[in-house]
Design a protein around this motif. Sequence first.
Motif, PDB file in Angstrom:
ATOM      1  N   UNK A  55       0.770  -1.222  -0.134  1.00 26.87           N
ATOM      2  CA  UNK A  55       0.148  -0.151  -0.094  1.00 26.87           C
ATOM      3  C   UNK A  55       0.894   1.228   0.029  1.00 26.87           C
ATOM      4  N   UNK A  56       1.996   1.317   0.719  1.00 24.87           N
ATOM      5  CA  UNK A  56       2.947   2.345   0.813  1.00 24.87           C
ATOM      6  C   UNK A  56       3.590   2.680  -0.477  1.00 24.87           C
ATOM      7  N   UNK A  57       3.918   1.418  -1.092  1.00 24.97           N
ATOM      8  CA  UNK A  57       4.761   1.441  -2.548  1.00 24.97           C
ATOM      9  C   UNK A  57       3.711   2.212  -3.392  1.00 24.97           C
ATOM     10  N   UNK A  58       2.239   1.730  -3.495  1.00 26.28           N
ATOM     11  CA  UNK A  58       1.470   2.314  -4.477  1.00 26.28           C
ATOM     12  C   UNK A  58       1.268   3.628  -4.049  1.00 26.28           C
ATOM     13  N   UNK A  59       1.107   4.065  -2.898  1.00 23.69           N
ATOM     14  CA  UNK A  59       0.950   5.488  -2.485  1.00 23.69           C
ATOM     15  C   UNK A  59       2.251   6.301  -3.013  1.00 23.69           C
ATOM     16  N   UNK A  60       3.269   5.801  -2.877  1.00 26.62           N
ATOM     17  CA  UNK A  60       4.543   6.325  -3.460  1.00 26.62           C
ATOM     18  C   UNK A  60       4.544   6.845  -4.804  1.00 26.62           C
ATOM     19  N   UNK A  61       3.878   5.761  -5.770  1.00 28.03           N
ATOM     20  CA  UNK A  61       3.750   6.110  -7.161  1.00 28.03           C
ATOM     21  C   UNK A  61       2.876   7.063  -7.316  1.00 28.03           C
ATOM     22  N   UNK A  62       1.702   6.897  -6.878  1.00 29.41           N
ATOM     23  CA  UNK A  62       0.525   7.920  -7.007  1.00 29.41           C
ATOM     24  C   UNK A  62       1.228   9.433  -6.537  1.00 29.41           C
ATOM     25  N   UNK A  63       1.764   9.413  -5.447  1.00 26.37           N
ATOM     26  CA  UNK A  63       2.262  10.645  -5.032  1.00 26.37           C
ATOM     27  C   UNK A  63       3.361  11.250  -6.061  1.00 26.37           C
ATOM     28  N   UNK A  64       4.114  10.271  -6.606  1.00 23.29           N
ATOM     29  CA  UNK A  64       5.195  10.816  -7.845  1.00 23.29           C
ATOM     30  C   UNK A  64       4.522  11.190  -9.105  1.00 23.29           C
ATOM     31  N   UNK A  65       3.515  10.628  -9.503  1.00 22.16           N
ATOM     32  CA  UNK A  65       2.855  10.938 -10.341  1.00 22.16           C
ATOM     33  C   UNK A  65       2.256  12.583 -10.225  1.00 22.16           C
TER      34      UNK A  65
ATOM     35  N   UNK B  17      -1.866   2.879   7.325  1.00 26.11           N
ATOM     36  CA  UNK B  17      -2.851   3.117   7.833  1.00 26.11           C
ATOM     37  C   UNK B  17      -4.020   1.775   7.647  1.00 26.11           C
ATOM     38  N   UNK B  18      -4.932   1.344   8.370  1.00 22.94           N
ATOM     39  CA  UNK B  18      -5.957   0.379   8.090  1.00 22.94           C
ATOM     40  C   UNK B  18      -6.628   0.742   6.710  1.00 22.94           C
ATOM     41  N   UNK B  19      -7.103   2.310   6.645  1.00 20.51           N
ATOM     42  CA  UNK B  19      -7.868   2.535   5.476  1.00 20.51           C
ATOM     43  C   UNK B  19      -7.340   3.219   4.349  1.00 20.51           C
ATOM     44  N   UNK B  20      -5.966   3.823   4.737  1.00 23.24           N
ATOM     45  CA  UNK B  20      -5.157   4.072   3.596  1.00 23.24           C
ATOM     46  C   UNK B  20      -3.817   4.549   4.274  1.00 23.24           C
ATOM     47  N   UNK B  21      -2.958   4.521   3.157  1.00 26.47           N
ATOM     48  CA  UNK B  21      -1.573   4.766   3.519  1.00 26.47           C
ATOM     49  C   UNK B  21      -1.171   6.017   2.849  1.00 26.47           C
ATOM     50  N   UNK B  22      -0.396   7.000   3.593  1.00 21.51           N
ATOM     51  CA  UNK B  22       0.118   8.228   2.794  1.00 21.51           C
ATOM     52  C   UNK B  22       1.328   8.520   2.847  1.00 21.51           C
ATOM     53  N   UNK B  23       1.769   9.173   1.592  1.00 19.97           N
ATOM     54  CA  UNK B  23       3.330   9.458   1.478  1.00 19.97           C
ATOM     55  C   UNK B  23       3.269  11.148   0.901  1.00 19.97           C
ATOM     56  N   UNK B  24       3.936  11.708   1.716  1.00 15.83           N
ATOM     57  CA  UNK B  24       4.386  12.906   1.322  1.00 15.83           C
ATOM     58  C   UNK B  24       5.548  13.325   0.670  1.00 15.83           C
ATOM     59  N   UNK B  25       5.713  14.165  -0.285  1.00 13.06           N
ATOM     60  CA  UNK B  25       7.090  14.254  -0.891  1.00 13.06           C
ATOM     61  C   UNK B  25       6.963  15.907  -1.211  1.00 13.06           C
ATOM     62  N   UNK B  26       8.407  16.390  -1.208  1.00 14.56           N
ATOM     63  CA  UNK B  26       8.788  17.739  -1.615  1.00 14.56           C
ATOM     64  C   UNK B  26       9.892  17.770  -2.318  1.00 14.56           C
ATOM     65  N   UNK B  27      10.181  18.540  -3.318  1.00 16.75           N
ATOM     66  CA  UNK B  27      11.220  18.625  -4.030  1.00 16.75           C
ATOM     67  C   UNK B  27      11.427  20.164  -4.537  1.00 16.75           C
ATOM     68  N   UNK B  28      12.434  20.103  -5.386  1.00 23.09           N
ATOM     69  CA  UNK B  28      12.570  21.412  -6.415  1.00 23.09           C
ATOM     70  C   UNK B  28      12.497  21.398  -7.638  1.00 23.09           C
ATOM     71  N   UNK B  29      11.886  22.217  -8.290  1.00 18.94           N
ATOM     72  CA  UNK B  29      11.619  21.892  -9.901  1.00 18.94           C
ATOM     73  C   UNK B  29      13.166  22.422 -10.340  1.00 18.94           C
ATOM     74  N   UNK B  30      13.649  21.708 -11.307  1.00 16.68           N
ATOM     75  CA  UNK B  30      14.740  22.190 -12.151  1.00 16.68           C
ATOM     76  C   UNK B  30      14.775  22.331 -14.019  1.00 16.68           C
ATOM     77  N   UNK B  31      15.210  23.209 -14.242  1.00 18.23           N
ATOM     78  CA  UNK B  31      15.153  23.827 -15.645  1.00 18.23           C
ATOM     79  C   UNK B  31      15.934  22.739 -16.508  1.00 18.23           C
ATOM     80  N   UNK B  32      16.952  21.954 -15.892  1.00 21.39           N
ATOM     81  CA  UNK B  32      17.623  21.066 -16.718  1.00 21.39           C
ATOM     82  C   UNK B  32      17.558  19.773 -16.083  1.00 21.39           C
ATOM     83  N   UNK B  33      17.674  18.703 -16.754  1.00 17.59           N
ATOM     84  CA  UNK B  33      17.794  17.340 -15.925  1.00 17.59           C
ATOM     85  C   UNK B  33      19.073  17.122 -15.404  1.00 17.59           C
TER      86      UNK B  33
END
Length: 164
Positions: free
Chosen positions: A101-111, A148-164
């Motif tokens: 569930x946490x792995x899936x939450x990470x994918x949704x958060x990355x999206x 959590x029993x009902x859902x698992x949560x992932x919070x991410x923060x980062x910085x946008x970059x103009x170049x890869x």
Amino acid sequence: MNKALVALAAALAATSLSLAGGVTPNANGYLVLPLAPVLEQAQTQGVLDGMPVRFGAGPSAAAGTEIKVMSWARPGDLRGWGIPTPRMADGRPVSLTPEQTCQLALRYTLESLVAQARRHGAKAVVDVVSYNDEVVLDSPTSFECIPGRASSVVNLKGRIAAQP
């Protein structure tokens, strides 16, 4: 003993063994899990669609605006795995483990993170960290999840970059 009870007991035992098998909650009750299994999934690569995402804060001179996102997944959300929903003998769906569930939450958060970065015209997202209650897990190899029993949560923060 009825087959449904046996199946339920097996599912609960698998979840318990999964948690006992090396993944333990930290002092806050959150799980710290490796990024690699999620980042290597074809579904995650599809979500990223070529957008570089670099975990771990560091000196990023090219980094710009900070973005924050959160998402969650539910233990019964097997559509996110791209597989048919496995069923118990009585027809009820088998739930995901807390780690899944946490792995899936990470994918949704990355999206969400990548979508927001693209709206800002970014070519990459750098200095990505997971955080909860402003306590930051700064790691290039792990992320933190609130299970959590009902859902698992992932919070991410980062910085946008103009170049890869």
